[in-house]
Write an enzyme that holds these catalytic residues in place. Structure first.
Site, PDB file in Angstrom:
ATOM      1  N   SER A 143       0.864  -1.192   0.000  1.00 32.46           N
ATOM      2  CA  SER A 143       0.000   0.000   0.000  1.00 32.46           C
ATOM      3  C   SER A 143       0.892   1.230   0.000  1.00 32.46           C
ATOM      4  O   SER A 143       2.029   1.185   0.502  1.00 32.46           O
ATOM      5  CB  SER A 143      -0.867   0.015   1.270  1.00 32.46           C
ATOM      6  OG  SER A 143      -1.507   1.272   1.417  1.00 32.46           O
ATOM      7  N   TYR A 156      -1.425  -0.625  10.472  1.00 27.19           N
ATOM      8  CA  TYR A 156      -1.564  -1.037   9.067  1.00 27.19           C
ATOM      9  C   TYR A 156      -0.359  -0.556   8.249  1.00 27.19           C
ATOM     10  O   TYR A 156       0.246  -1.317   7.495  1.00 27.19           O
ATOM     11  CB  TYR A 156      -2.859  -0.439   8.518  1.00 27.19           C
ATOM     12  CG  TYR A 156      -3.146  -0.672   7.056  1.00 27.19           C
ATOM     13  CD1 TYR A 156      -3.833  -1.807   6.635  1.00 27.19           C
ATOM     14  CD2 TYR A 156      -2.754   0.253   6.091  1.00 27.19           C
ATOM     15  CE1 TYR A 156      -4.119  -2.007   5.288  1.00 27.19           C
ATOM     16  CE2 TYR A 156      -3.038   0.061   4.753  1.00 27.19           C
ATOM     17  CZ  TYR A 156      -3.724  -1.073   4.351  1.00 27.19           C
ATOM     18  OH  TYR A 156      -4.001  -1.263   3.013  1.00 27.19           O
TER      19      TYR A 156
END
Ligand SMILES: NC(=O)c1ccc[n+]([C@@H]2O[C@H](COP(=O)([O-])OP(=O)(O)OC[C@H]3O[C@@H](n4cnc5c(N)ncnc54)[C@H](O)[C@@H]3O)[C@@H](O)[C@H]2O)c1
Length: 287
Positions: A143, A156
Site C-alpha cells: 500500500s 496497518y
C-alpha cells in the site's frame, strides 16, 4: 517463463472480495487456472458462481495460519499440477485510533494478517516453485501507506512497510531460482475495505490528496498484478510499484500544483531565491 495467458496456475489470497476478486477474474480471463483462499466463504461462493468452475477453486483459508496457507498452495499443486503465480493479497484495516490507545493484541493481529500472511504465502509458494523448478512470480499487495506517514492507520502502515522490505529481501534471495517477487502499492481503491463505511465523505475529500480525477478501481490494481505476474515484467524484481492516481507523486502539496485553491494556480511568475532580486508575480486571469 511465467505466462498467465498460457494456462498458468495462480493462487490468490483474499480472493473473494475487492482487489483479490478482480485479480481472480482477470487471471481467469487471461486463461489461467486459479485457486483462491479467503475467510469469507459466502463471497467466495458468489465468485465461483460467476466463473468457469473447471478452472477455478476455493479453499477456506486464514492467511495467519501456516497450515492453512500450506494447504492452499498444496490444493493448487494437487489440482492443477504446479504453481506459477502467487498473489498475496488478503488484508484488513486492522487496529486504528491514536497509538496511545492501540491494544497490543490488535497491533499483533494487524501484523499477523498483513506481514505474517505475506511471509507465509511467499514461503510456501517459493517452496512449491523451487521443488518444481522453472521459476515463478510472487506479487505482494502492499500500500502507499507502507511508504510513509499519513496513508493509513499506524499499525496497518507499519505492517505494509514490512511487506515492502520483505518483498525486496525475498526478491534477492529467490532470484537464483528465477522466482521474481514484487509488491504493488495501491492508493485509494473502491473496495469494501475503505469505501464501505463513509463513501460520500471519502469521495468529497479525494481531490485534496489525489490529483487523478477518478477513484481507483480494483481492476486497475489487478491489471498491474497481471503485468508483474507475466512475461512483460521478466526483468522486474524487488520492486514496489505504486498505482495511486498520483497520490504519492503529489507529495507535500505546499505548492498546490493541481489544487485550484493552491498558490501556484492563482499566480505565475519567477522566484529568484536569495539573489536579492525581487520575485515577479502576476495574478492569473480567471483564477
Ligand atoms: N482498497 C484500498 O484502497 C487499498 C489500498 C492499498 C492497499 N490495499 C490492500 O489490498 C488488499 C486487498 O484489499 P481490498 O481493498 O480488496 O479489501 P477487501 O476487504 O475488499 O478484500 C480483502 C479480502 O481479504 C479477505 N481476508 C481478510 N483477512 C483475511 C485472512 N486473515 N485470511 C484470508 N482472507 C482474508 C477478506 O475476507 C476479503 O475478501 C489488502 O492487502 C489491502 O491492504 C487496499
Amino acid at each position: 517463463m511465467v505466462d498467465a495467458e498460457d494456462g498458468q496456475v495462480v493462487v490468490v489470497t483474499g480472493g473473494a472480495g475487492g482487489i483479490g476478486r478482480a485479480a481472480v477474474l482477470r487471471f481467469l480471463e487471461a486463461g489461467a487456472r486459479v485457486v483462491f483462499g479467503d475467510l469469507n466463504a459466502e463471497n467466495a461462493e458468489r465468485l465461483l458462481d460467476e466463473a468457469d468452475r473447471s478452472r477455478v477453486g476455493f479453499v477456506p483459508t486464514d492467511v495467519c495460519d501456516e497450515d492453512q496457507i500450506a494447504a492452499l498452495v498444496g490444493a493448487a499443486v494437487d489440482r492443477f499440477g504446479r504453481l506459477d503465480v502467487m498473489f498475496n493479497n488478503a488484508g484488513v484495516g486492522g487496529a486504528f485510533g491514536p497509538l496511545t490507545e492501540i491494544d497490543a493484541a490488535d497491533w499483533d493481529r494487524t501484523f499477523a494478517v498483513i506481514s505474517r500472511g505475506m511471509f507465509l504465502g511467499t514461503k510456501h509458494a517459493a517452496r512449491a516453485m523451487i521443488a518444481q523448478g522453472g521459476g515463478g512470480t510472487i506479487v505482494n499487495n502492499a500500500s502507499v501507506a507502507g511508504l510513509g506517514g499519513g496513508g493509513g492507520p499506524t499499525a496497518y502502515s507499519a505492517a505494509k512497510a514490512a511487506v515492502i522490505n520483505f518483498t525486496a529481501n525475498a526478491a534477492v534471495e529467490l532470484a537464483a531460482h528465477r522466482i521474481r517477487v514484487n509488491a504493488v502499492c495501491p492508493g485509494l481503491v473502491n473496495t469494501p475495505l475503505v469505501m464501505g463505511k463513509d463513501e460520500a465523505s471519502i469521495r468529497e475529500r479525494m481531490p485534496l490528496f489525489q490529483p487523478w480525477p477518478d477513484l481507483g478501481r480494483p481492476e486497475d490494481i489487478a491489471g498491474l498484478v497481471l503485468y508483474l505476474a507475466g512475461p512483460d515484467s521478466a526483468f522486474v524484481t524487488g520492486e514496489a510499484i505504486r498505482a495511486d492516481g498520483g497520490m504519492v507523486a503529489w507529495g507535500p502539496r505546499m505548492t498546490g500544483v493541481a489544487d485550484p485553491r493552491g498558490l501556484t494556480s492563482r499566480y505565475a511568475g519567477f522566484a529568484d531565491g536569495s539573489t536579492g532580486r525581487p520575485p515577479t508575480k502576476r495574478p492569473i486571469t480567471g483564477a
